[in-house]
Design an enzyme around this catalytic site. Sequence first.
Site: not given
Length: 181
Positions: A69, A106
């Site tokens: 992105r 994460e």
Amino acid sequence: MIHVSDIPGLIDSLVRTVEDWPDPGVTYRDITPLLADRDALRAIIEAMADKGREIAGGPIDAVLGIEARGFLFGTPVALALGAGFIPVRKVGKLPGEAHSVSYALEYGTATIEMHSDAIKPGARVLVIDDVLATGGTMAAAADLVAQAGGTVAGNLVLIEILSLGGRARLNGIPTASLRSY
């Protein structure tokens, strides 16, 4: 025409929150509705270019976009800033000699790469991605820039997730987002 003060509301209205994706406990920010709205996309690119100029405090030689992105925002921002664009890819996606860095996410680990000749020594680079979460990806991108002899002049994201503290991993590099949660 969308005014710069309307950017946070625009992001709120066009970025979907998807809970527990791609893994349980992860909140994903889906930017595809924003990308589909040409006026919103134009306003976001203009706001990112303006914010990039502001945080870099000087000329930018290149904009580095993080797969995937970061490519969507980085390329048009590079054009707006009169700079070249450098893609940072997932491992194994670039032909030829590349610098690479592995880091923690994460929800796992990853490795990113950049062509070893993509940045000229001394170049000032603006790093762009869609979301700043734990900061691992942006810190890894800064490592790639340093390996090539460049300097990160700033980090810029569409959205910053403040509770994950990613900015703390960026070693004081000027960092900005258009929206934070």
